[in-house]
Each structure stands twice: as structure tokens, then as C-alpha cells.
Design a protein around this motif. Structure first.
Motif, PDB file in Angstrom:
ATOM      1  N   ILE A 178       0.546   6.827 -14.232  1.00  0.00           N
ATOM      2  CA  ILE A 178       0.039   7.220 -12.921  1.00  0.00           C
ATOM      3  C   ILE A 178       0.273   6.066 -11.953  1.00  0.00           C
ATOM      4  CG2 ILE A 178      -1.755   8.724 -13.876  1.00  0.00           C
ATOM      5  CD1 ILE A 178      -3.785   6.522 -13.178  1.00  0.00           C
ATOM      6  N   ALA A 179       0.133   6.340 -10.664  1.00  0.00           N
ATOM      7  CA  ALA A 179       0.247   5.305  -9.638  1.00  0.00           C
ATOM      8  C   ALA A 179      -1.118   5.080  -9.009  1.00  0.00           C
ATOM      9  CB  ALA A 179       1.258   5.715  -8.572  1.00  0.00           C
ATOM     10  N   ARG A 180      -1.460   3.807  -8.805  1.00  0.00           N
ATOM     11  CA  ARG A 180      -2.742   3.446  -8.199  1.00  0.00           C
ATOM     12  C   ARG A 180      -2.535   2.467  -7.051  1.00  0.00           C
ATOM     13  NH1 ARG A 180      -7.716   4.388 -10.890  1.00  0.00           N
ATOM     14  NH2 ARG A 180      -7.585   4.822 -13.122  1.00  0.00           N
ATOM     15  N   LEU A 181      -3.504   2.447  -6.136  1.00  0.00           N
ATOM     16  CA  LEU A 181      -3.619   1.401  -5.131  1.00  0.00           C
ATOM     17  C   LEU A 181      -4.856   0.581  -5.452  1.00  0.00           C
ATOM     18  CD1 LEU A 181      -2.930   2.914  -1.583  1.00  0.00           C
ATOM     19  CD2 LEU A 181      -1.544   1.227  -2.815  1.00  0.00           C
ATOM     20  N   TYR A 182      -4.684  -0.734  -5.567  1.00  0.00           N
ATOM     21  CA  TYR A 182      -5.844  -1.623  -5.684  1.00  0.00           C
ATOM     22  C   TYR A 182      -6.113  -2.206  -4.309  1.00  0.00           C
ATOM     23  CZ  TYR A 182      -8.508  -5.874  -6.306  1.00  0.00           C
ATOM     24  OH  TYR A 182      -9.450  -6.863  -6.171  1.00  0.00           O
ATOM     25  N   GLU A 241     -12.015   3.867   3.529  1.00  0.00           N
ATOM     26  CA  GLU A 241     -12.366   2.751   4.401  1.00  0.00           C
ATOM     27  C   GLU A 241     -12.058   1.425   3.734  1.00  0.00           C
ATOM     28  OE1 GLU A 241     -16.151   1.397   7.220  1.00  0.00           O
ATOM     29  OE2 GLU A 241     -16.499   2.578   5.404  1.00  0.00           O
ATOM     30  N   VAL A 242     -12.224   1.371   2.413  1.00  0.00           N
ATOM     31  CA  VAL A 242     -11.907   0.134   1.680  1.00  0.00           C
ATOM     32  C   VAL A 242     -10.408  -0.156   1.780  1.00  0.00           C
ATOM     33  CG1 VAL A 242     -11.883  -0.974  -0.588  1.00  0.00           C
ATOM     34  CG2 VAL A 242     -13.849   0.412   0.100  1.00  0.00           C
ATOM     35  N   VAL A 243      -9.584   0.878   1.597  1.00  0.00           N
ATOM     36  CA  VAL A 243      -8.132   0.692   1.659  1.00  0.00           C
ATOM     37  C   VAL A 243      -7.691   0.264   3.053  1.00  0.00           C
ATOM     38  CG1 VAL A 243      -5.900   1.869   1.493  1.00  0.00           C
ATOM     39  CG2 VAL A 243      -7.649   2.271  -0.250  1.00  0.00           C
ATOM     40  N   THR A 244      -8.205   0.912   4.082  1.00  0.00           N
ATOM     41  CA  THR A 244      -7.740   0.609   5.443  1.00  0.00           C
ATOM     42  C   THR A 244      -8.214  -0.762   5.920  1.00  0.00           C
ATOM     43  OG1 THR A 244      -9.635   1.819   6.363  1.00  0.00           O
ATOM     44  CG2 THR A 244      -7.568   3.026   6.112  1.00  0.00           C
ATOM     45  N   ASN A 245      -9.260  -1.297   5.297  1.00  0.00           N
ATOM     46  CA  ASN A 245      -9.762  -2.613   5.685  1.00  0.00           C
ATOM     47  C   ASN A 245      -9.440  -3.706   4.668  1.00  0.00           C
ATOM     48  OD1 ASN A 245     -11.644  -2.381   8.248  1.00  0.00           O
ATOM     49  ND2 ASN A 245     -12.001  -0.542   7.004  1.00  0.00           N
ATOM     50  N   ALA A 246      -8.609  -3.393   3.692  1.00  0.00           N
ATOM     51  CA  ALA A 246      -8.326  -4.347   2.622  1.00  0.00           C
ATOM     52  C   ALA A 246      -7.530  -5.550   3.118  1.00  0.00           C
ATOM     53  CB  ALA A 246      -7.566  -3.655   1.504  1.00  0.00           C
ATOM     54  N   GLU A 247      -7.873  -6.706   2.582  1.00  0.00           N
ATOM     55  CA  GLU A 247      -7.088  -7.907   2.838  1.00  0.00           C
ATOM     56  C   GLU A 247      -6.027  -8.097   1.768  1.00  0.00           C
ATOM     57  OE1 GLU A 247      -9.871 -11.106   3.265  1.00  0.00           O
ATOM     58  OE2 GLU A 247     -10.245 -10.608   5.366  1.00  0.00           O
ATOM     59  N   ARG A 248      -6.239  -7.458   0.625  1.00  0.00           N
ATOM     60  CA  ARG A 248      -5.222  -7.422  -0.439  1.00  0.00           C
ATOM     61  C   ARG A 248      -5.035  -5.983  -0.866  1.00  0.00           C
ATOM     62  NH1 ARG A 248      -5.494 -10.276  -5.607  1.00  0.00           N
ATOM     63  NH2 ARG A 248      -7.712  -9.764  -5.652  1.00  0.00           N
TER      64      ARG A 248
END
Length: 294
Positions: free
Chosen positions: A37-41, A78-85
Motif C-alpha cells: 500500500i502507499a502511505r503519507l507520513y 489538517e495534519v497533512v496540510t500543516n506538516a513540516e515533514r
């Protein structure tokens, strides 16, 4: 941010010792045939929003011909759009295989409201955008003119395959015309014929196209059915006309495209359904925008 994104990538898995190309099997766990699968951290801890591991793609075509397809559609949190990494990674390929990845793409969602079903003729060679209802097996097989989707391993009448409508395409009062081709196979792989004159739940009754609206109280309705006999190759025409209501347009289920799921089901248990050339097209827009009944 309400922008949705499409994800796609090609992959193959190989035995790490013999270098033999293997075929992943959706649903397999802890075997060489497990699918990735593909994920975004996303890491937004410095902004007080924590971390997230979001699944953005799963296998929509096992790698029977060497290269398979991982695809998905997602709305960044919201976590993804504000992520620094932000890290894209692939996981769940078995530890004894090599995973090869190519042609990775994350693009703005391509929205075409002229047909509410995306990848409706399987010209992509995969079942991207299609989802299971229940836990049947999905595979690509020869279709009317090219490829089609086979839904097998159906243990209940309700099990099938379909799609979530895109909320941006929906309007209260909008009416739609449905057309599709379906074929059925029995457990021996022979063409199975249904009787369009029978009602739902009878032994020889035909599949239906079911619409489910996710609300506090979920609602279901049949929006298309088989008409007439099969052609010489076993394909039936499925047609119907339906209207959307305010409750449909307003519904939202988790991070899906909307709260409206439409899928093919209701063939008897253990009968495979093959689906092709699905069109759900607008007829007349906004004839009753105030309508809130179903």
C-alpha cells in the motif's frame, strides 16, 4: 483545504533470492504474495497537531503482467496540510521480496461530472476508483470491447463493487440515467442466467444497482435493474433513472468523496458478477432543488 488528490504508481514484487516476479493477492497477509500500500507520513508536532500515517493508495491491479497498479483518491487532513515533514512510502510488501516502484504521481483530482462513475469502462486496465462492498475478490477480465471488472468470492447477496460519488458533482433534484453491462458466472465458470421478471431475493433474480446514503440513519434504494434477456455472449443490459435529494447531497462519510455509495449487488451468493461500460449521466439538473424526500 478541500482539494482532493489522485494517487497512482506502478509496482512489481520479486523474490529477493530467485528474482522471480510474483503476483500479489489482495487480502493475503504475511505471505510472499501480500500486496503493498502507499502511505503519507505527516509530522505537524511543532504546530501542536501530532503525527499521522494516512493510507492514500492500494492495489487496483495485481502485477500479473509484471507491473501492477496502486491507486487512490484522498483528501489531505489538517495534519497533512500543516506538516513540516511529509514522507511518501510504500509498505506491506513481504520481507522476503523486493519491491520495485515506478511512475509515482500525486495530482489534483480530475473531476468530470458527465459520468458519475470514474474508470467506468476499465480502459486503464485496472479497477482504480472502484471499491468492494463486503470482502469479495476483484480482478480484471475481458469485457464487452476491452476490459471489465469481475467480482468473485461473493458470500452474501449484498457483496459487490461500486464507487463513491464526488460531492462536487451532486445537486439536490438532479436526475440521472443509468446504463451498464453485466454478466454472471457460476462456481464452475459457466455463464449463469437470471430472470429479470423476478423480485429481489428470489433464487434466479438478477443483480441490481444499489444506492446507499450515509446519514445518522443510513438509507438504501435500488436505482437500476436488468432489462430483457442476455445477448449471445451472456451480457445483460442494466438501466434505470433516479433522482438525488438534499439528504444525499448533504451526506458525508468520513473522508470519502461524499456520503453516497453506489454498487452492483444482489446476485445470489457465490455467483460472480462481471461489470462493464457503466454510465451514470445527468438528465435534467435542479428540477427540485428544495427536495428533501427519498
Amino acid at each position: 483545504n478541500s482539494t482532493r488528490f489522485d494517487f497512482s504508481a506502478n509496482f512489481k514484487i520479486r523474490d529477493s533470492v530467485t528474482k522471480e516476479t510474483l503476483v500479489c493477492i489482495p487480502g493475503q497477509v504475511n505471505t510472499k504474495n501480500e500486496c503493498p500500500i502507499a502511505r503519507l507520513y505527516a509530522d505537524a508536532r511543532n504546530k501542536g497537531m501530532g503525527e499521522e500515517w494516512a493510507i492514500i493508495g492500494s492495489v487496483s491491479l495485481p502485477d500479473e503482467n509484471g507491473w501492477g497498479v496502486i491507486s487512490g483518491n484522498f483528501l489531505p487532513s489538517e495534519v497533512v496540510t500543516n506538516a513540516e515533514r511529509l514522507l511518501l512510502y510504500f509498505e506491506f510488501a513481504h520481507e522476503s521480496v523486493d519491491l520495485v516502484v515506478d511512475n509515482v504521481q500525486i495530482t489534483d483530482e480530475s473531476l468530470d461530472c458527465s459520468n458519475l462513475f470514474v474508470n467506468s469502462d476499465f480502459a486503464s486496465g485496472s479497477y482504480a476508483n472502484w471499491v468492494r462492498y463486503g470482502t469479495p475478490e476483484l480482478s480484471i477480465v475481458p469485457g464487452v470491447s476491452n476490459a471489465a471488472l469481475k467480482v468473485s468470492g461473493r458470500q452474501e447477496r449484498e457483496w459487490g463493487a461500486g464507487q463513491w460519488f464526488s460531492k462536487e458533482c451532486l445537486g439536490a433534484g438532479d436526475r440521472y440515467e443509468v446504463s451498464a453491462k453485466i454478466k454472471m458466472l457460476d462456481s464452475a465458470g459457466s455463464i449463469w442466467n437470471c430472470d429479470p421478471g423476478l423480485t429481489k431475493f428470489e433464487d434466479l433474480s438478477c443483480p441490481l444497482l444499489t444506492l446507499k446514503t450515509h446519514q445518522v440513519h443510513q438509507t438504501y434504494r435500488d436505482v437500476a435493474a436488468v432489462v430483457g434477456p442476455a445477448d449471445t455472449d451472456g451480457w445483460y443490459e442494466t438501466t434505470g433513472v433516479f433522482q438525488l435529494y438534499k439528504k444525499d447531497v448533504d451526506a458525508q462519510f468520513l473522508d470519502r468523496k461524499s456520503g453516497v455509495l453506489v454498487w452492483f449487488d444482489q446476485a445470489p451468493e457465490n455467483i460472480d458478477i462481471i461489470i462493464d461500460d457503466v454510465f451514470i449521466v445527468p438528465l435534467i439538473q435542479n428540477i427540485k432543488p428544495e427536495t428533501n424526500e427519498g
